[in-house]
Design a protein around this motif. Structure first.
Motif, PDB file in Angstrom:
ATOM      1  N   GLN A  50       0.827  -1.204   0.000  1.00  0.00           N
ATOM      2  CA  GLN A  50       0.000   0.000   0.000  1.00  0.00           C
ATOM      3  C   GLN A  50       0.865   1.260   0.000  1.00  0.00           C
ATOM      4  O   GLN A  50       0.593   2.213  -0.730  1.00  0.00           O
ATOM      5  N   ASN A  53       2.335   1.603  -3.594  1.00  0.00           N
ATOM      6  CA  ASN A  53       1.333   1.945  -4.600  1.00  0.00           C
ATOM      7  C   ASN A  53       0.732   3.332  -4.396  1.00  0.00           C
ATOM      8  O   ASN A  53       0.391   4.015  -5.355  1.00  0.00           O
ATOM      9  N   GLN A  54       0.625   3.764  -3.144  1.00  0.00           N
ATOM     10  CA  GLN A  54       0.071   5.092  -2.866  1.00  0.00           C
ATOM     11  C   GLN A  54       1.154   6.160  -2.752  1.00  0.00           C
ATOM     12  O   GLN A  54       0.857   7.328  -2.515  1.00  0.00           O
ATOM     13  N   VAL A  84       4.359  -3.775 -11.512  1.00  0.00           N
ATOM     14  CA  VAL A  84       3.179  -3.958 -10.686  1.00  0.00           C
ATOM     15  C   VAL A  84       3.644  -4.441  -9.318  1.00  0.00           C
ATOM     16  O   VAL A  84       4.469  -5.356  -9.225  1.00  0.00           O
ATOM     17  N   SER A  86       1.973  -6.085  -6.047  1.00  0.00           N
ATOM     18  CA  SER A  86       0.711  -6.705  -5.640  1.00  0.00           C
ATOM     19  C   SER A  86       0.830  -7.357  -4.280  1.00  0.00           C
ATOM     20  O   SER A  86       1.853  -7.982  -3.963  1.00  0.00           O
TER      21      SER A  86
END
Length: 121
Positions: A50, A53-54, A84, A86
């Protein structure tokens, strides 16, 4: 699809989140060094994924020294054509979990032994 696994030890890490961030930075760096163009990184740390990705720090990762870990991952990952990050459940991450447990089992604590000689008579 090409998969590569590996393990490397480190002296001391104060949390599992920091250990995962260091491991991820290492593998991101290695993929970049090998000139990989498209990559998918999976981790069972929702907090770490998180934060990446953020583009926001996970408080436990950020500190005086560790603030660079997440920044490095983000900066290096921007050089891939496709990247990516994940989250996967721990139950699907058995291979990495096994490698981590093997690394812990093979780690030997350093022992310092001091010998004091009695003063001469």
């Amino acid at each position: 699809e090409q998969r590569t696994t590996g393990k490397r030890g480190t002296r001391f890490v104060y949390s599992s989140l920091v250990a995962e961030a260091l491991a991820l930075r290492s593998v991101v760096t290695e993929c970049r060094r090998r000139d990989v163009k498209e990559v998918r990184f999976e981790a069972d740390s929702a907090q770490l994924i998180q934060a990446i990705n953020q583009r926001s720090p996970a408080l436990e990762i950020y500190g005086i020294v560790e603030d660079i870990i997440l920044e490095d991952i983000i900066r290096i990952s921007e050089e891939f054509d496709v990247v990516v990050f994940s989250w996967i459940p721990r139950l699907r991450n058995c291979e990495a979990d096994l490698l981590a447990k093997q690394a812990l089992a093979s780690f030997e604590q350093e022992v310092v032994v001091a010998v004091f000689m009695p003063p001469p008579n």
